[in-house]
Structure formats: structure tokens, C-alpha cells
Design a protein around this motif. Structure first.
Motif, mmCIF file in Angstrom:
data_model
loop_
_atom_site.group_PDB
_atom_site.id
_atom_site.type_symbol
_atom_site.label_atom_id
_atom_site.label_comp_id
_atom_site.label_asym_id
_atom_site.label_seq_id
_atom_site.Cartn_x
_atom_site.Cartn_y
_atom_site.Cartn_z
ATOM 1 N N ALA A 20 58.537 48.270 36.494
ATOM 2 C CA ALA A 20 58.250 48.101 35.270
ATOM 3 C C ALA A 20 58.095 49.641 34.621
ATOM 4 C CB ALA A 20 56.953 47.369 35.103
ATOM 5 N N TYR A 21 57.136 50.319 35.179
ATOM 6 C CA TYR A 21 56.606 51.696 34.555
ATOM 7 C C TYR A 21 57.990 52.616 34.403
ATOM 8 C CZ TYR A 21 51.984 50.285 35.758
ATOM 9 O OH TYR A 21 50.844 49.615 35.488
ATOM 10 N N VAL A 101 50.715 43.607 32.424
ATOM 11 C CA VAL A 101 51.327 44.628 32.813
ATOM 12 C C VAL A 101 52.829 44.128 33.219
ATOM 13 C CG1 VAL A 101 51.910 46.552 34.424
ATOM 14 C CG2 VAL A 101 49.603 45.663 34.044
ATOM 15 N N ASP A 102 53.248 43.750 34.212
ATOM 16 C CA ASP A 102 54.894 43.388 34.491
ATOM 17 C C ASP A 102 54.724 41.871 35.043
ATOM 18 O OD1 ASP A 102 53.647 43.744 36.956
ATOM 19 O OD2 ASP A 102 55.461 44.756 37.894
ATOM 20 N N ASP A 103 53.900 41.203 34.833
ATOM 21 C CA ASP A 103 53.880 39.885 35.227
ATOM 22 C C ASP A 103 53.402 39.018 33.772
ATOM 23 O OD1 ASP A 103 53.886 40.041 38.046
ATOM 24 O OD2 ASP A 103 51.866 40.609 37.939
ATOM 25 N N ILE A 126 64.740 41.607 35.363
ATOM 26 C CA ILE A 126 63.488 40.478 35.445
ATOM 27 C C ILE A 126 63.764 39.276 36.380
ATOM 28 C CG2 ILE A 126 62.320 38.713 33.803
ATOM 29 C CD1 ILE A 126 63.091 40.112 31.602
ATOM 30 N N LYS A 127 62.766 39.131 36.964
ATOM 31 C CA LYS A 127 62.992 37.934 38.223
ATOM 32 C C LYS A 127 61.990 36.871 37.915
ATOM 33 C CE LYS A 127 61.324 38.481 42.161
ATOM 34 N NZ LYS A 127 61.051 39.051 43.822
ATOM 35 N N GLU A 128 62.534 35.652 37.808
ATOM 36 C CA GLU A 128 61.470 34.406 37.417
ATOM 37 C C GLU A 128 61.164 33.901 38.881
ATOM 38 O OE1 GLU A 128 61.531 30.204 35.051
ATOM 39 O OE2 GLU A 128 63.331 31.562 35.046
ATOM 40 N N GLN A 129 59.815 33.482 39.019
ATOM 41 C CA GLN A 129 59.324 32.988 40.079
ATOM 42 C C GLN A 129 59.725 31.353 40.265
ATOM 43 O OE1 GLN A 129 55.040 33.798 40.590
ATOM 44 N NE2 GLN A 129 54.848 32.113 41.976
ATOM 45 N N GLU A 130 60.070 30.754 41.108
ATOM 46 C CA GLU A 130 60.438 29.510 41.361
ATOM 47 C C GLU A 130 58.919 28.644 41.246
ATOM 48 O OE1 GLU A 130 63.215 26.153 43.276
ATOM 49 O OE2 GLU A 130 63.144 28.316 44.044
ATOM 50 N N LYS A 135 53.606 21.857 44.741
ATOM 51 C CA LYS A 135 53.792 23.213 45.796
ATOM 52 C C LYS A 135 52.925 24.031 45.354
ATOM 53 C CE LYS A 135 56.965 25.644 48.452
ATOM 54 N NZ LYS A 135 57.078 25.825 49.703
ATOM 55 N N ARG A 136 52.124 25.095 45.965
ATOM 56 C CA ARG A 136 51.200 26.045 45.311
ATOM 57 C C ARG A 136 52.072 27.396 44.930
ATOM 58 N NH1 ARG A 136 45.434 26.168 48.410
ATOM 59 N NH2 ARG A 136 44.694 24.198 47.663
ATOM 60 N N PHE A 137 51.642 27.942 43.907
ATOM 61 C CA PHE A 137 52.169 29.275 43.667
ATOM 62 C C PHE A 137 51.198 30.144 43.148
ATOM 63 C CE2 PHE A 137 52.360 26.626 39.843
ATOM 64 C CZ PHE A 137 52.139 27.462 38.716
ATOM 65 N N LEU A 138 51.588 31.502 43.130
ATOM 66 C CA LEU A 138 50.478 32.461 42.987
ATOM 67 C C LEU A 138 50.845 32.984 41.526
ATOM 68 C CD1 LEU A 138 50.201 34.428 46.259
ATOM 69 C CD2 LEU A 138 48.586 33.098 45.257
ATOM 70 N N LEU A 139 49.695 33.343 40.784
ATOM 71 C CA LEU A 139 49.816 33.941 39.505
ATOM 72 C C LEU A 139 48.430 34.854 39.599
ATOM 73 C CD1 LEU A 139 50.953 34.304 36.741
ATOM 74 C CD2 LEU A 139 49.390 32.519 35.852
#
Length: 181
Positions: A20-21, A101-103, A126-130, A135-139
Motif C-alpha cells: 500500500a504505502y 490503512v490497507d484493509d 488488491i486481494k479479496e479475502q475469501e 468458517k472463522r475469518f480474521l478482520l
């Protein structure tokens, strides 16, 4: 954004901007000492930075200014009291997005989100998180999980893994987790 998405029965989509930066520009001249072994320069000399680097105080602000311009070109508008929350509406289609920032966490009309990501993708990789149901995912430091209960979308938020890691790193000998209402 998470609450809004859940109340509307919509999913969230999470995106990450790679490097990102390095996709932004410095607004002032900044000089650094060369890293030994990486770049040879006479003792006492400094070199100019061409791009913001992670760890540089101005880097996050430089990236914010860069992506804000691109978002506004698309027609997205930042909330007045929270510059990290954006929204866009075209006809009856809309989305709402939080940025850290970049999320980016976005919810709304998938076709408008796709148009937005295509527009932003011209400037950033850009990448998309599936995200899958049950199912747990992180944010950021939260663990989230979407489930359906009685045909209704539910979002569960925990920080179990992160909390345990912090306690273990802090050398807390015994930690006894408690549930909260």
C-alpha cells in the motif's frame, strides 16, 4: 459496517491492498541514512526517499490521501465525522466501507462493489479475502464467523486467539476465560 451488513442480511467483503504505502507519494522531501550493506554511500551522507516506507510517520497519511482521491473519482464519499468510513450510491445500489490503512471491509450491492474494486484496481493490486459460511475469518484482530440461524444471518465476533496470544506473551501464568453476555 459489520452490524449494518448483518442487519441487512448482506455479507461483508474484505480487501487488502498489496504494498500500500509504495502506491502513494511523499508530500515532502525526506532523507534517510543508508542501510549498511544495502546501499553504499560515503559516511555521513543521506539519501532521499522516493516513496513512503512502512514505519515512516507520514506513510499512512500519504496512502490515505492517495486512496481518497481514487475513491472520490468513483463517487464515494467519506463520512464527515469519521474519515475511515466511506459510502457510495448509484441509483438503488449502494455500499458502505470501513478502511484501516490497507484493509477494507465493504458491504452492500455486489455489482457496485465489483465496479468500485475494478476502478481502484487500476491504481492498486488488491486481494479479496475469501469468506465462507460457518468458517472463522480474521478482520484486524477480531475473529468473525457468519452463520445462518432460522434462515437469518448471524455474525459472531470473538478475539479468543488474539487474547490468548497476548496473555501468553505477557507471561500470565493462568488465564481463565469467561464468557460475556
Amino acid at each position: 459496517v459489520l452490524v449494518h451488513a448483518t442487519r441487512q442480511g448482506r455479507r461483508v467483503r474484505i480487501f487488502d491492498v498489496e504494498a500500500a504505502y509504495l502506491n502513494s507519494e511523499l508530500r515532502e522531501k525526506i532523507y534517510v541514512k543508508p542501510v549498511p550493506g544495502f546501499l553504499e554511500a560515503p559516511e555521513g551522507h543521506v539519501i532521499p526517499l522516493n516513496k513512503p516506507l512502512y514505519g515512516l510517520k507520514q506513510a499512512g497519511h500519504c496512502f490515505f490521501l492517495t486512496y481518497s482521491k481514487i475513491f472520490e473519482e468513483f463517487g464515494a464519499v467519506a463520512f464527515l465525522k469519521e474519515a475511515g468510513i466511506w459510502h457510495s450510491q448509484k441509483g438503488d445500489r449502494y455500499f458502505i466501507m470501513s478502511t484501516f490503512v490497507d484493509d477494507w471491509c465493504i458491504s452492500g450491492d455486489d455489482s457496485l462493489i465489483d465496479e468500485f474494486i475494478e476502478h481502484v484496481g487500476k491504481s492498486f493490486k488488491i486481494k479479496e479475502q475469501e469468506i465462507k459460511m460457518n468458517k472463522r475469518f480474521l478482520l484486524l484482530c477480531m475473529e468473525l464467523e457468519y452463520t445462518r440461524v432460522n434462515d437469518k444471518l448471524e455474525l459472531r465476533v470473538t478475539a479468543d486467539r488474539v487474547s490468548k496470544a497476548v496473555l501468553e506473551r505477557s507471561n500470565v501464568p493462568q488465564h481463565n476465560p469467561r464468557s460475556m453476555p
